[in-house]
Write an enzyme that holds these catalytic residues in place. Structure first.
Site, short mmCIF file in Angstrom:
data_model
loop_
_atom_site.label_atom_id
_atom_site.label_comp_id
_atom_site.label_asym_id
_atom_site.label_seq_id
_atom_site.Cartn_x
_atom_site.Cartn_y
_atom_site.Cartn_z
N GLY A 134 -57.25 67.42 26.26
CA GLY A 134 -57.60 67.97 25.05
C GLY A 134 -58.85 67.33 24.38
N GLY B 210 -60.36 67.87 17.48
CA GLY B 210 -59.75 66.55 16.70
C GLY B 210 -60.13 65.41 17.19
N ILE B 211 -59.27 64.44 17.32
CA ILE B 211 -59.54 63.34 18.12
C ILE B 211 -60.14 63.14 19.42
CG2 ILE B 211 -58.00 61.83 16.28
CD1 ILE B 211 -56.22 61.30 18.69
N GLY B 212 -59.68 64.10 20.22
CA GLY B 212 -60.14 64.32 21.56
C GLY B 212 -61.73 64.58 21.48
N SER C 214 -47.38 58.38 19.08
CA SER C 214 -47.60 58.26 17.58
C SER C 214 -46.12 57.72 17.00
CB SER C 214 -47.17 59.98 17.20
OG SER C 214 -46.89 60.26 15.82
N TYR D 128 -40.66 66.71 18.51
CA TYR D 128 -42.35 66.02 18.38
C TYR D 128 -41.80 64.59 18.55
CZ TYR D 128 -46.72 64.81 17.24
OH TYR D 128 -48.04 64.16 17.27
#
Length: 296
Positions: free
Chosen positions: A19, A23-25, A147, A173
């Protein structure tokens, strides 16, 4: 300047990341490249991967390798792992970063609920495939992006693990993120003393593309409405980068981090019996066994 909580050393290291294009990737990949790491990008979208590759090279980084992988297809994950092993002789860090959240139940080509498959089954399988290479590399690291959403649930819900009877977005999730922590705990215990550390993290509420593949209100409006309350992807990537690179955590394993500091997940995320049960369930679903999978 990002705060890594200590010296971040990646020069000459080989880091593989799932990923990486959003985003954070993406933030983590760019930072690793700036610091001289050799990257392997596990990506589903070739065009996005090539765009990131060009951006990294334009900024003076080493040319990343790209391996196509669809995490919703276990066959694709197996092929990607095999391709990596055929190309690479050493791996210092595996960052299991990719994730998905769905607003309705979707089933993968393998017949599994997609949230659990992408967020847990795929990184479990990829890590197992690459583990022999990690074990050959001194002080290798495995980092799993979990998370705080694991607090949404109090267990994996084996009575309806694949959500065939009832699908709930935050429950599914949360289960997948709980699975990340239980996986981390069990794997760290199995690898103790073998030179590979395994840690996981909560990146915070981050303004990323997570969930934008869904249609309707969720995709169009929720990210925009909540963005002022989110951390930026750069901020969200701090703890991932810290765990991948900092000397401060070189000897720490099996832990959960928030804001570059050790934290305690919920009690049900620390239960070794549940971690073992999930491990057995996952191996059975994937028809894949880690070399040390048998008790004792």
């Amino acid at each position: 300047m990002l705060n890594y909580g200590g010296e971040a050393i990646v020069q000459g290291k080989h880091i593989a990341i799932t990923g990486p294009t959003a985003g954070i990737g993406r933030s983590a990949s760019l930072e690793f490249a700036r610091r001289g790491a050799q990257l392997t990008l596990f990506c589903r979208n070739l065009e996005k991967a090539e765009n990131l590759q060009r951006e990294i090279v334009a900024e003076g980084g080493l040319t990343p390798d790209i391996i196509l992988m669809d995490m919703a297809d276990l066959g694709s994950v197996r092929r990607a792992g095999e391709a990596f092993l055929a190309r690479v002789e050493s791996l210092d860090v595996l960052l299991n970063n990719a994730g998905v959240v769905n607003t309705s139940r979707k089933e993968t080509v393998d017949g599994y609920e997609e949230t659990l498959a992408v967020n847990h089954f795929a990184p479990f399988l990829l890590t197992g495939l690459l583990l022999p290479l990690l074990l050959k590399t001194p002080r290798a690291r495995i980092v799993n992006v979990s998370s705080g959403a694991h607090a949404f649930v109090k267990g994996m819900g084996y009575e309806d693990m694949q959500a065939t009877k009832n699908f709930r977005t935050f429950r599914e999730y949360g289960r997948s993120k709980l699975a990340n922590i239980l996986f981390t705990k069990h794997l760290a215990g199995q690898l103790e003393g073998q030179g590979v550390t395994v840690n996981c993290l909560h990146p915070g509420a981050v303004a990323t593309s997570l969930g934008t593949q869904n249609g309707g209100f969720f995709s169009r409006n929720l990210p925009r409405l909540l963005k002022p309350f989110f951390r930026s992807p750069d901020q969200g990537a701090e703890t991932s980068i810290y765990l991948c690179c900092s000397d401060e955590v070189a000897e720490i394993t099996g832990k959960y981090f928030v804001n570059c500091k050790r934290s305690s997940p919920k009690s049900w995320a620390q239960d070794p019996v549940e971690a073992d049960r999930l491990w057995t369930y996952t191996e059975r679903c994937l028809d894949f066994e880690y070399p040390f999978s048998k008790p004792g």
